[in-house]
Motif scaffolding. Structure first.
Motif, mmCIF file in Angstrom:
data_model
loop_
_atom_site.group_PDB
_atom_site.id
_atom_site.type_symbol
_atom_site.label_atom_id
_atom_site.label_comp_id
_atom_site.label_asym_id
_atom_site.label_seq_id
_atom_site.Cartn_x
_atom_site.Cartn_y
_atom_site.Cartn_z
ATOM 1 N N ALA A 1 0.603 -1.231 0.079
ATOM 2 C CA ALA A 1 0.002 0.014 -0.027
ATOM 3 C C ALA A 1 0.702 1.345 -0.056
ATOM 4 O O ALA A 1 0.443 2.346 -0.588
ATOM 5 N N GLN A 2 2.106 1.135 0.529
ATOM 6 C CA GLN A 2 3.007 2.217 0.526
ATOM 7 C C GLN A 2 3.555 2.387 -0.776
ATOM 8 O O GLN A 2 3.838 3.268 -1.287
ATOM 9 N N ALA A 3 4.172 1.224 -1.055
ATOM 10 C CA ALA A 3 5.071 1.107 -2.400
ATOM 11 C C ALA A 3 4.430 1.529 -3.706
ATOM 12 O O ALA A 3 5.038 2.271 -4.242
ATOM 13 N N ILE A 4 3.126 0.812 -3.968
ATOM 14 C CA ILE A 4 2.656 1.341 -5.208
ATOM 15 C C ILE A 4 2.380 2.814 -5.403
ATOM 16 O O ILE A 4 2.667 3.276 -6.755
ATOM 17 N N PRO A 5 1.692 3.442 -4.564
ATOM 18 C CA PRO A 5 1.799 5.016 -5.088
ATOM 19 C C PRO A 5 2.995 5.608 -5.319
ATOM 20 O O PRO A 5 3.082 6.589 -6.114
#
Length: 277
Positions: A195-199
């Motif tokens: 959830a942190q990496a994709i944005p």
């Protein structure tokens, strides 16, 4: 940009859902069984398909995919064989995007220019070359780009903001986000990490993002498409295939059905993932 990959992700966006990308190894456990699985995958819910090219030294792959490669090589699998499978598949399906995933050595041995021409003519849409860093992509891009082959780049959890633009320069099709540091099929990425990496990756590209390495269950595939555009599932499907084989490593009558049933379950979870949100 490949027409098929771009069109498929555009259709997924229009439907408001993520995609499922199952992975299989060409010629595992034999050419006929492998071909039957490939032909059956779109009907079971595959949105795109990754075909692994068997190789003697698959450094990025865990034990499951390594064993699949060994079975495939024993059955006569090769880069030329993988291209032949795609050609046969295209006789009946001209819409489902097909991506070849493998290593640089077989491509160099085949001849880079000849390979790109043959891959394009066979109906391949994209290439994932696991061991080719961006700094060495000029081995391939002078031939892949004119042939309309998308060069799909891998982004790892360790790829920092300074390196992302270099990795994504010249990328096509979609971005393959590796969910874990390590080899395929060994563990799963934590939902909060994804959830942190994709944005962070989205800030550097307009391409769709697929999450792979470590997605094994329908629940994990659903979680992946809640934060990204597609989920790649490989080792879990290969484990199902391997468990279906007889003591001599040969396919049983239910081998293809068991693999496709699992693709179906994954697809249902992916299709329903965003409805629950």
């Amino acid at each position: 940009m490949s027409g098929r990959i771009a069109a498929r992700f555009a259709a997924l966006r229009a439907e408001g859902r993520g995609g499922l990308i199952p992975f299989m190894t060409a010629y595992d456990p034999d050419p006929a069984t492998s071909m039957a699985m490939l032909r059956g995958m779109p009907g079971a819910g595959a949105d795109l398909i990754e075909i692994g090219v068997p190789f003697t030294d698959p450094a990025a792959d865990g034990p499951t995919v390594q064993r699949a490669g060994q079975r495939a090589l024993k059955a006569g699998g090769s880069l030329a064989g993988a291209l032949a499978m795609v050609r046969d598949f295209r006789r009946d399906d001209d819409e489902t995007p097909v991506v070849l995933m493998g290593y640089l050595n077989p491509i160099l041995a085949y001849g880079t220019e000849r390979f790109c021409a043959d891959a394009s003519a066979s109906g391949v849409d994209g290439l994932i070359v696991v061991d080719m860093p961006p700094e060495e992509s000029d081995e391939l891009t002078p031939y892949s780009t004119p042939c309309g082959l998308d060069l799909i780049r891998l982004v790892a959890p360790t790829t920092d903001d300074a390196r992302l633009p270099l990795v994504l320069d010249g990328a096509g099709g979609f971005v393959y986000h590796v969910a874990i540091t390590g080899i395929t099929g060994t563990r799963s990425g934590a939902a909060e990490d994804l959830a942190q990496a994709i944005p962070r990756v989205r800030a550097h590209t307009g391409l769709p993002i697929a999450i792979g390495f470590g997605i094994r269950t329908p629940e994990q595939a659903a979680q992946a498409v809640r934060v990204a555009d597609a989920a790649v599932v490989g080792s879990a499907l290969i484990d199902t295939l391997a468990q279906s084989l007889d003591a001599e490593g040969r396919a049983r009558p239910d081998t293809v059905r068991r693999v496709l049933d699992e693709v179906r379950a994954l697809s249902e979870a992916v299709r329903e993932a965003r409805m629950a949100g």
